[in-house]
Write an enzyme that holds these catalytic residues in place. Structure first.
Site, mmCIF file in Angstrom:
data_model
loop_
_atom_site.group_PDB
_atom_site.id
_atom_site.type_symbol
_atom_site.label_atom_id
_atom_site.label_comp_id
_atom_site.label_asym_id
_atom_site.label_seq_id
_atom_site.Cartn_x
_atom_site.Cartn_y
_atom_site.Cartn_z
ATOM 1 N N GLU A 107 3.946 -6.104 -8.593
ATOM 2 C CA GLU A 107 4.647 -7.526 -8.065
ATOM 3 C C GLU A 107 5.663 -7.999 -9.093
ATOM 4 O OE1 GLU A 107 1.627 -6.601 -7.710
ATOM 5 O OE2 GLU A 107 0.699 -7.007 -5.722
ATOM 6 N N GLU B 283 -5.210 -3.760 -4.272
ATOM 7 C CA GLU B 283 -5.901 -4.934 -3.911
ATOM 8 C C GLU B 283 -6.829 -4.439 -2.588
ATOM 9 O OE1 GLU B 283 -2.346 -7.356 -3.560
ATOM 10 O OE2 GLU B 283 -3.228 -8.908 -4.992
ATOM 11 N N ALA C 101 2.093 -4.600 0.081
ATOM 12 C CA ALA C 101 2.656 -5.625 1.300
ATOM 13 C C ALA C 101 3.938 -5.174 1.435
ATOM 14 C CB ALA C 101 2.335 -7.063 0.783
HETATM 15 N N1 CAA Z 1 7.289 -2.454 1.646
HETATM 16 C C1 CAA Z 1 8.071 -2.078 2.715
HETATM 17 N N2 CAA Z 1 8.592 -0.968 2.711
HETATM 18 C C2 CAA Z 1 8.229 0.093 1.708
HETATM 19 C C3 CAA Z 1 7.153 -0.292 0.772
HETATM 20 C C4 CAA Z 1 6.672 -1.691 0.839
HETATM 21 N N3 CAA Z 1 5.824 -2.130 -0.188
HETATM 22 N N4 CAA Z 1 7.209 0.771 -0.060
HETATM 23 C C5 CAA Z 1 7.776 1.737 0.332
HETATM 24 N N5 CAA Z 1 8.528 1.250 1.240
HETATM 25 C C6 CAA Z 1 9.369 1.991 2.264
HETATM 26 C C7 CAA Z 1 10.777 2.410 1.763
HETATM 27 O O1 CAA Z 1 11.596 1.156 1.743
HETATM 28 C C8 CAA Z 1 11.270 3.427 2.485
HETATM 29 O O2 CAA Z 1 11.885 3.182 3.692
HETATM 30 P P1 CAA Z 1 13.202 3.754 3.969
HETATM 31 O O3 CAA Z 1 13.102 5.403 4.312
HETATM 32 O O4 CAA Z 1 13.314 3.121 5.296
HETATM 33 O O5 CAA Z 1 14.447 3.349 2.999
HETATM 34 C C9 CAA Z 1 9.888 4.189 2.674
HETATM 35 O O6 CAA Z 1 8.921 3.473 2.507
HETATM 36 C C10 CAA Z 1 9.737 5.346 1.703
HETATM 37 O O7 CAA Z 1 9.938 4.654 0.402
HETATM 38 P P2 CAA Z 1 10.903 5.340 -1.039
HETATM 39 O O8 CAA Z 1 11.932 5.833 -0.390
HETATM 40 O O9 CAA Z 1 10.870 4.175 -2.047
HETATM 41 O O10 CAA Z 1 9.885 6.450 -1.533
HETATM 42 P P3 CAA Z 1 9.634 7.063 -2.974
HETATM 43 O O11 CAA Z 1 8.883 8.107 -3.136
HETATM 44 O O12 CAA Z 1 11.223 7.177 -3.629
HETATM 45 O O13 CAA Z 1 8.675 5.863 -3.726
HETATM 46 C C11 CAA Z 1 7.232 4.109 -4.205
HETATM 47 C C12 CAA Z 1 7.565 5.392 -3.618
HETATM 48 C C13 CAA Z 1 7.219 4.566 -5.556
HETATM 49 C C14 CAA Z 1 5.800 3.797 -3.603
HETATM 50 C C15 CAA Z 1 8.289 3.262 -3.752
HETATM 51 O O14 CAA Z 1 8.245 3.250 -2.308
HETATM 52 C C16 CAA Z 1 7.639 1.924 -4.291
HETATM 53 O O15 CAA Z 1 7.930 1.441 -5.381
HETATM 54 N N6 CAA Z 1 7.296 0.967 -3.118
HETATM 55 C C17 CAA Z 1 7.061 -0.527 -3.344
HETATM 56 C C18 CAA Z 1 5.632 -0.830 -4.178
HETATM 57 C C19 CAA Z 1 5.517 -2.270 -4.340
HETATM 58 O O16 CAA Z 1 6.196 -2.651 -5.248
HETATM 59 N N7 CAA Z 1 4.040 -2.509 -3.836
HETATM 60 C C20 CAA Z 1 4.121 -4.055 -4.056
HETATM 61 C C21 CAA Z 1 4.466 -4.836 -2.844
HETATM 62 S S1 CAA Z 1 4.210 -6.526 -3.218
HETATM 63 C C22 CAA Z 1 2.752 -7.101 -2.783
HETATM 64 O O17 CAA Z 1 1.699 -6.116 -2.685
HETATM 65 C C23 CAA Z 1 2.060 -8.271 -3.035
HETATM 66 C C24 CAA Z 1 0.630 -8.483 -3.089
HETATM 67 O O18 CAA Z 1 0.044 -8.497 -3.823
HETATM 68 C C25 CAA Z 1 -0.104 -8.413 -1.859
#
Ligand code: CAA
Length: 260
Positions: A134, A114, A66
């Site tokens: 999360e 999910e 998300a």
């Molecule tokens: N939401 C918003 N933006 C996101 C995102 C997310 N879930 N995941 C990645 N992005 C964005 C980053 O902010 C980044 O944006 P900018 O270039 O503007 O800074 C871009 O995508 C690229 O991401 P990274 O620079 O972080 O890329 P990376 O290769 O270094 O890492 C990753 C990749 C491990 C997937 C990392 O992006 C990450 O950990 N993302 C979040 C994963 C996460 O926590 N997901 C769970 C969300 S909560 C949820 O889903 C609740 C639910 O149950 C519905």
């Protein structure tokens, strides 16, 4: 509806929904969820669509969860709305009366895992990564992760992944039964399409009954679940496809299903 964040393509009875926000690793904001819900509704209602594949654009992510920037400042009431929209959309996918395949081409974290779990079949690229991170954001999964993950992989491993915020690679996801197949990135979509084709050629009412019996029987006591199966199975005998399937078997030829 015009789509900004997904691509929606139908070819030869197979629909493909591609999450298309590659700059945000296809993270799901409410706009994208609403588009997914709309496209899934089209797939449900259009009888010419026989199977659905979900995948992500780019070679890095299926869905990285998300959208954290949208969620960051939500109050509990708005968080409830956002999570409810996600839950309803994923339930729509799960209850789709036709088969769904997730072709997981990279990161499938949080909402990405999910979404894939709401599909019937999961094919993962060797580069796919799964997890429910999360907890590291101070929340728990909100689109069914605490419920579907234990059902798919068992309580112990689900708790390891959810409580520990543990991310797992495609091979481990296969070993724990989270995905059906691990494939080289170059052949992922081809294999997903091939399997979608195979499913699309099955008799549609029978497919619908099989999904219905599995989905709604799963949480019932065995006696009740078997009764549900009994009704679904006997309903199949109302179709011309059942007559054709059995006739073709006895005549030692391939069945020619007509979808009635
Ligand atoms: N939401 C918003 N933006 C996101 C995102 C997310 N879930 N995941 C990645 N992005 C964005 C980053 O902010 C980044 O944006 P900018 O270039 O503007 O800074 C871009 O995508 C690229 O991401 P990274 O620079 O972080 O890329 P990376 O290769 O270094 O890492 C990753 C990749 C491990 C997937 C990392 O992006 C990450 O950990 N993302 C979040 C994963 C996460 O926590 N997901 C769970 C969300 S909560 C949820 O889903 C609740 C639910 O149950 C519905």
């Amino acid at each position: 509806m015009e789509y900004k964040n997904i691509l929606f393509n139908v070819e030869d009875g197979i629909a493909v929904i591609t999450f298309n926000r590659p700059k945000a690793l296809n993270a799901m904001n409410s706009e994208t969820l609403t588009e997914l819900r709309d496209a899934a509704t089209v797939c449900k209602k259009d009888d010419s669509i026989k199977a659905l594949i979900l995948t992500g654009s780019g070679d890095k992510a299926f869905v990285a969860g998300a959208d954290i920037s949208e969620m960051q400042s939500l109050c509990p009431m708005d968080a409830h709305k956002f999570m409810e929209l996600g839950q309803e959309t994923l339930r729509l996918l799960e209850e789709m009366p036709k088969p769904t395949i997730a072709a997981i081409n990279g990161f499938a974290l949080g909402g990405g895992t999910e979404i894939s779990m709401a599909c019937d079949i999961r094919f993962a690229s060797e580069t796919a990564v799964f997890g429910q991170p999360e907890i590291l954001l101070g929340l728990i999964p909100g689109w069914g992760g605490t419920q579907r993950l234990p059902r798919l992989v068992g309580m112990g491993i689900a708790k390891e992944i959810i409580l520990g915020g543990v991310q797992i690679k495609a091979q481990r996801a296969y070993e724990i039964g989270l995905v059906n197949k691990v494939l080289p990135p170059a052949t992922l979509m081809e294999e997903a399409r091939k399997f979608a084709r195979k499913l699309a050629d099955m008799p549609p009412f029978t497919l619908k009954m099989a999904k219905y019996s599995i989905n709604y029987g799963y949480d019932l006591a065995l006696d009740n679940a078997n009764k549900l199966e009994l009704e679904c199975c006997s309903q199949c005998f109302s179709t011309q496809d059942q007559k054709e399937g059995m006739k073709a078997f006895l005549e030692k030829r391939k069945p020619n299903f007509i979808g009635r």
